[in-house]
Design a protein around this motif. Sequence first.
Motif, PDB file in Angstrom:
ATOM      1  N   THR A 260     -14.496  -2.878   2.999  1.00 28.87           N
ATOM      2  CA  THR A 260     -13.273  -3.205   3.727  1.00 28.87           C
ATOM      3  C   THR A 260     -12.455  -4.240   2.975  1.00 28.87           C
ATOM      4  O   THR A 260     -12.994  -5.163   2.368  1.00 28.87           O
ATOM      5  CB  THR A 260     -13.598  -3.752   5.129  1.00 28.87           C
ATOM      6  OG1 THR A 260     -14.433  -4.920   4.995  1.00 28.87           O
ATOM      7  CG2 THR A 260     -14.311  -2.717   5.970  1.00 28.87           C
ATOM      8  N   ASN A 261     -11.147  -4.095   3.036  1.00 25.22           N
ATOM      9  CA  ASN A 261     -10.219  -5.020   2.391  1.00 25.22           C
ATOM     10  C   ASN A 261      -9.780  -6.064   3.418  1.00 25.22           C
ATOM     11  O   ASN A 261      -9.186  -5.711   4.441  1.00 25.22           O
ATOM     12  CB  ASN A 261      -9.010  -4.244   1.866  1.00 25.22           C
ATOM     13  CG  ASN A 261      -7.980  -5.140   1.194  1.00 25.22           C
ATOM     14  OD1 ASN A 261      -8.177  -6.336   1.029  1.00 25.22           O
ATOM     15  ND2 ASN A 261      -6.860  -4.557   0.809  1.00 25.22           N
ATOM     16  N   THR A 264      -5.147  -7.007   4.761  1.00 26.51           N
ATOM     17  CA  THR A 264      -4.682  -5.729   5.306  1.00 26.51           C
ATOM     18  C   THR A 264      -3.160  -5.650   5.282  1.00 26.51           C
ATOM     19  O   THR A 264      -2.500  -5.631   6.329  1.00 26.51           O
ATOM     20  CB  THR A 264      -5.222  -5.539   6.728  1.00 26.51           C
ATOM     21  OG1 THR A 264      -4.973  -6.738   7.493  1.00 26.51           O
ATOM     22  CG2 THR A 264      -6.713  -5.285   6.697  1.00 26.51           C
ATOM     23  N   GLY A 268      -1.822  -0.881   1.960  1.00 25.68           N
ATOM     24  CA  GLY A 268      -3.176  -0.353   2.091  1.00 25.68           C
ATOM     25  C   GLY A 268      -3.366   0.520   3.315  1.00 25.68           C
ATOM     26  O   GLY A 268      -4.458   1.043   3.545  1.00 25.68           O
ATOM     27  N   HIS A 269      -2.308   0.681   4.084  1.00 33.36           N
ATOM     28  CA  HIS A 269      -2.355   1.504   5.297  1.00 33.36           C
ATOM     29  C   HIS A 269      -2.486   2.988   4.924  1.00 33.36           C
ATOM     30  O   HIS A 269      -2.019   3.419   3.872  1.00 33.36           O
ATOM     31  CB  HIS A 269      -1.070   1.279   6.104  1.00 33.36           C
ATOM     32  CG  HIS A 269      -1.138   1.756   7.519  1.00 33.36           C
ATOM     33  ND1 HIS A 269      -1.054   3.090   7.860  1.00 33.36           N
ATOM     34  CD2 HIS A 269      -1.258   1.067   8.685  1.00 33.36           C
ATOM     35  CE1 HIS A 269      -1.135   3.200   9.172  1.00 33.36           C
ATOM     36  NE2 HIS A 269      -1.255   1.990   9.709  1.00 33.36           N
ATOM     37  N   ALA A 270      -3.130   3.722   5.799  1.00 39.00           N
ATOM     38  CA  ALA A 270      -3.302   5.160   5.568  1.00 39.00           C
ATOM     39  C   ALA A 270      -1.968   5.886   5.483  1.00 39.00           C
ATOM     40  O   ALA A 270      -1.850   6.900   4.781  1.00 39.00           O
ATOM     41  CB  ALA A 270      -4.155   5.763   6.685  1.00 39.00           C
ATOM     42  N   PRO A 281      -6.734   1.660   7.679  1.00 39.56           N
ATOM     43  CA  PRO A 281      -6.864   1.655   6.225  1.00 39.56           C
ATOM     44  C   PRO A 281      -6.848   3.048   5.617  1.00 39.56           C
ATOM     45  O   PRO A 281      -7.304   4.016   6.232  1.00 39.56           O
ATOM     46  CB  PRO A 281      -8.220   0.981   5.989  1.00 39.56           C
ATOM     47  CG  PRO A 281      -8.994   1.277   7.230  1.00 39.56           C
ATOM     48  CD  PRO A 281      -7.978   1.245   8.342  1.00 39.56           C
ATOM     49  N   ALA A 282      -6.331   3.148   4.405  1.00 38.09           N
ATOM     50  CA  ALA A 282      -6.410   4.396   3.651  1.00 38.09           C
ATOM     51  C   ALA A 282      -7.871   4.751   3.414  1.00 38.09           C
ATOM     52  O   ALA A 282      -8.739   3.880   3.375  1.00 38.09           O
ATOM     53  CB  ALA A 282      -5.667   4.249   2.331  1.00 38.09           C
ATOM     54  N   LYS A 287      -6.873   1.762  -0.138  1.00 39.22           N
ATOM     55  CA  LYS A 287      -7.145   0.816   0.945  1.00 39.22           C
ATOM     56  C   LYS A 287      -7.150  -0.623   0.430  1.00 39.22           C
ATOM     57  O   LYS A 287      -6.991  -1.574   1.207  1.00 39.22           O
ATOM     58  CB  LYS A 287      -8.483   1.139   1.619  1.00 39.22           C
ATOM     59  CG  LYS A 287      -9.685   0.832   0.753  1.00 39.22           C
ATOM     60  CD  LYS A 287     -11.061   1.194   1.287  1.00 39.22           C
ATOM     61  CE  LYS A 287     -11.247   1.504   2.686  1.00 39.22           C
ATOM     62  NZ  LYS A 287     -12.650   1.815   3.053  1.00 39.22           N
TER      63      LYS A 287
END
Length: 426
Positions: A260-261, A264, A268-270, A281-282, A287
């Motif tokens: 996990t990053n 945020t 890095g969003h999907a 997250p992507a 991500k």
Amino acid sequence: MTEVTVAQASEPFPADRAGCEALDQRDPLRDFRFRFDLPSGVIYLDGNSLGAMPAAVPAALERGARNGWAERLIRSWNELDWHNLPVRAGERLAPLMGAAPGEVLVADTTSINLYKLLFAALQMRPDRKTIVSERNNFPTDLHILQGALKTSFAGHRLVLAEDDDDGVRTLIGADTAVVCLSHVNYRSGRLRDMKAVTKAAHEAGALVIWDLCHSLGAVPVDLGVAEVDFAVGCTYKYLNGGPGSPAWLYVAARHLQQATNPLTGWQGHAAPFAFDINYAPAATIEKFRVGTPPVLSYLPLLESLQIFAEAEMTQLRAKSLQLTDFFIHRVESELAEFGFEVLTPRDHDERGSQVALGHEQAWPITQALIEAGVIGDFRAPDILRFGFTPLYVGYTDVWDATAALTTIMRSGQWREPRFSVKKLVT
């Protein structure tokens, strides 16, 4: 694969400058020197701190500024694919480190990326409270570790090993969550055994983060074969990406889903352009993106990576070792009377692509050398450091650099007061 034919270990070192010129003429890498814009009259032995500029960079920046920013304006994000630069650059960089597609992202700085990966690794080992690093690690790495423990992981502890690999292995135990080391020591140039240390960490159930700032681009690296978990590095040293060029991070594919990053940011969003206020997250290496990429800073790096795509790493490594062998030989044969101590390991398996010399007057000697056209650098308190970038440093450079150092020492020129004046950046 082209066989390496210059300066094999069985050959004697050149006895004069003409012999060096002959070696340079036979060097299979010699034409790469002309792919860089090096100032006349300068011997550049500081590529381990800031790499030389590829000659194609000004035109690439001109195209990016005029054809992109000036002409296309905001349309460039789509028409020139600016948004995907962190991923595209990562795909180009991945082969140099033995990474698979989708495991490397070029973004942010080494310090920021180290924080991201440290957080991810500690979250993956929640029941363990110890981080193992090294006393002579590059300071920013230790600062990031210390800061993370102080602000986010107060119950953890940091233990520091000395420079030998056995000392690291001794500190790894059942409570070790993460082992965080530099592949090449920035002071001495000592090269760690990545595969053996990583194996020891894994046998204890720990994860590893390797900092490749002082190795990638000059030393063969295969993160896949070594089964490394995470890695970080900059692109402005041996990779010649330019001052402040974006750094990179590596996440082994087996960890991508779980890692996990902590930062945020929207990139890095999907679905970053859905502008959803709830973070998701992507699923890919993206991500670990955070904010908008500094587009123009990527362009020089891409030009350098094109050069690396045409070079053979086995040849780079062979030449690097011969250049550093030759430099050490010259220092010991010509400068023995002046008290220089070679701090860099003699064993090729333990040497990066630099030579560090210890001397109590390292600062003024370094400054006198720079004025003489030989650019190395100084590391406190008493180290002269010389980096050998095989793409553009030759055997004649080694001869001339050591000749200049000999002249400076014999003449006592380094004693002039102006060379003792300290500067902000060392």
